[in-house]
Design a protein around this motif. Structure first.
Motif, PDB file in Angstrom:
ATOM      1  N   ASN A  88      38.447  58.917  -2.526  1.00  0.00           N
ATOM      2  CA  ASN A  88      38.427  59.903  -1.445  1.00  0.00           C
ATOM      3  C   ASN A  88      38.038  59.258  -0.113  1.00  0.00           C
ATOM      4  OD1 ASN A  88      38.976  61.622  -3.540  1.00  0.00           O
ATOM      5  ND2 ASN A  88      37.268  63.022  -3.160  1.00  0.00           N
ATOM      6  N   GLU A  99      39.847  64.937   0.613  1.00  0.00           N
ATOM      7  CA  GLU A  99      38.760  65.720   0.028  1.00  0.00           C
ATOM      8  C   GLU A  99      38.875  65.810  -1.485  1.00  0.00           C
ATOM      9  OE1 GLU A  99      38.675  69.597   1.837  1.00  0.00           O
ATOM     10  OE2 GLU A  99      39.209  68.770   3.799  1.00  0.00           O
ATOM     11  N   LEU A 100      40.102  65.899  -1.978  1.00  0.00           N
ATOM     12  CA  LEU A 100      40.343  66.095  -3.408  1.00  0.00           C
ATOM     13  C   LEU A 100      41.069  64.872  -3.965  1.00  0.00           C
ATOM     14  CD1 LEU A 100      41.721  69.764  -3.185  1.00  0.00           C
ATOM     15  CD2 LEU A 100      39.342  69.034  -3.560  1.00  0.00           C
ATOM     16  N   GLY A 117      43.804  69.484   1.089  1.00  0.00           N
ATOM     17  CA  GLY A 117      42.752  68.521   0.821  1.00  0.00           C
ATOM     18  C   GLY A 117      43.147  67.360  -0.060  1.00  0.00           C
ATOM     19  N   GLY A 118      44.362  67.418  -0.618  1.00  0.00           N
ATOM     20  CA  GLY A 118      44.869  66.299  -1.404  1.00  0.00           C
ATOM     21  C   GLY A 118      45.628  65.336  -0.505  1.00  0.00           C
ATOM     22  N   THR A 160      47.404  72.423  -5.931  1.00  0.00           N
ATOM     23  CA  THR A 160      46.523  71.288  -5.641  1.00  0.00           C
ATOM     24  C   THR A 160      45.073  71.635  -5.941  1.00  0.00           C
ATOM     25  OG1 THR A 160      48.044  70.515  -3.927  1.00  0.00           O
ATOM     26  CG2 THR A 160      45.785  69.665  -3.841  1.00  0.00           C
ATOM     27  N   ARG A 161      44.663  72.802  -5.507  1.00  0.00           N
ATOM     28  CA  ARG A 161      43.278  73.224  -5.762  1.00  0.00           C
ATOM     29  C   ARG A 161      43.036  73.462  -7.249  1.00  0.00           C
ATOM     30  NH1 ARG A 161      44.042  75.758  -0.566  1.00  0.00           N
ATOM     31  NH2 ARG A 161      44.884  77.640  -1.546  1.00  0.00           N
ATOM     32  N   ALA A 214      42.600  70.147  -8.898  1.00  0.00           N
ATOM     33  CA  ALA A 214      41.315  69.560  -8.516  1.00  0.00           C
ATOM     34  C   ALA A 214      40.154  70.215  -9.226  1.00  0.00           C
ATOM     35  CB  ALA A 214      41.125  69.649  -7.000  1.00  0.00           C
ATOM     36  N   GLY A 223      35.812  68.783 -10.826  1.00  0.00           N
ATOM     37  CA  GLY A 223      34.511  69.337 -10.483  1.00  0.00           C
ATOM     38  C   GLY A 223      33.431  68.996 -11.503  1.00  0.00           C
TER      39      GLY A 223
END
Length: 347
Positions: A5, A11-12, A35-36, A339-340, A343, A347
């Motif tokens: 990152n 971010e991801l 964020g990817g 994408t989220r 991701a 986590g």
């Protein structure tokens, strides 16, 4: 994960695989804005189209993005091999009432060059990735001069070590499950190719740069598994093919969301180089791997008229339906949402 990152400014730890012919800037910017790392495939773009796509990316995002190029050595045309290839396709030309004399000229895919580097220089893309190795040292140095991070695909431990030794900032470990072209460049021996979760930990142990897992990963669980095996991030392609931002054709989308997507094979029939796609008629009848096609990317020209005519008739008999072995994540879902969701495994 944090290492990648920071290296790429994302971010991801999710990279959208560059997929020539089925996407443009819209998919790349949607992933980057989520964020990817969105990616623009450039191997089939003219200089003017490349410039226009980069302008569109600049207008749509201020986040990092990746531009991807091929590094193959263009082959010398071989008249005998071309004749063999056209003979293998002759019955299909007759069936579709096409004239073999109408085969278009041109290769369709060009390697990275000084001319393309000059276009890039005006935009300073933050990440530049390559397939089939790396460009010449002078071209690579030119890319690195504006601060770009360089990625490239390895399909074996030896390729990963070569990439690290020759200037790659991170290595994409491309497992055999991956859709599209195999990134292999040190050997053309398919028996040396490994699945993602066999290849990944071996590459992680063999190099010091961050390793990105690619191939067969289509959901958060797959991302989690790759990170547990030492990946710093994950590159996903097939799952993005049915996003509304992709330009994947209706015929290709239907195939990806059908039972036929469970049967893929590595084939050289469409371009002359091994690539994974959903098995269709021409792959079944000629065999997925054949000695008949000319060297990459020259095989493409003779298949193109067959593909176009068949698609007009609603058939994918001659269409390269690129897909990885796991198309289960290929849904009609906005790229940012996908994408989220991917991701969530980080986590």
């Amino acid at each position: 994960m944090d290492t990648l990152n920071r290296l790429l400014g994302i971010e991801l730890p999710i990279i959208q695989a560059p997929m020539a012919g089925v996407q443009g800037h819209a998919l790349a910017t949607a992933v980057s804005n989520a964020g990817g790392l969105g990616s623009l495939p450039c191997a089939m773009l003219s200089v003017d189209t490349l410039r226009a796509e980069l302008q569109a990316i600049r207008a749509a995002t201020d986040r990092p993005y990746n531009v991807n190029f091929f590094c193959h050595t263009p082959p010398q045309p071989d008249a005998a091999r071309e004749a063999t290839w056209r003979a293998a396709l002759a019955s299909y030309y007759a069936e579709l009432q096409l004239d073999p004399g109408d085969v278009p000229a041109g290769t369709g895919r060009a390697p990275f060059s000084a001319e393309l580097a000059e276009v890039l220089e005006a935009f300073h893309p933050p990440v530049v990735s390559f397939h089939f190795g790396l460009p010449s040292p002078d071209l690579l140095a030119r890319v690195k001069r504006w601060g770009a991070r360089v990625l490239s695909s390895a399909t074996t431990v030896e390729e990963a070590q070569w990439l690290e030794a020759n200037g790659a900032d991170a290595v994409i470990a491309q497992g055999l499950e991956a859709g599209g072209h195999r990134g292999m460049f040190l050997s053309d021996d398919l028996t040396g190719q490994m699945g993602t979760f066999a290849l990944l930990p071996q590459v992680v142990a063999a190099v010091r740069v961050p390793v990105i897992a690619a191939g067969g990963i289509a959901d958060a669980q797959g991302v989690r598994a790759a990170l547990a095996l030492g990946a710093a991030g994950v590159q996903v392609g097939t799952a993005y093919l049915c996003c509304p931002e992709a330009t994947t054709s209706a015929l290709h989308r239907a195939a990806l969301q059908s039972d036929s997507a469970r049967h893929t094979a590595v084939t050289n029939l469409f371009t002359g180089r091994p690539a994974r796609g959903i098995v269709n008629r021409v792959m079944r009848e000629l065999g997925p791997m054949s000695a008949a096609p000319p060297a990459f990317p020259l095989a493409t020209a003779a298949v193109a008229p067959l593909r176009a005519q068949a698609e007009r008739l609603g058939s994918t008999d001659f269409t390269p339906l690129w897909s990885g072995q796991n198309a289960s994540g290929c849904q009609d879902m906005p790229a940012a949402q996908l994408t989220r969701a991917l991701a969530g495994g980080a986590g």
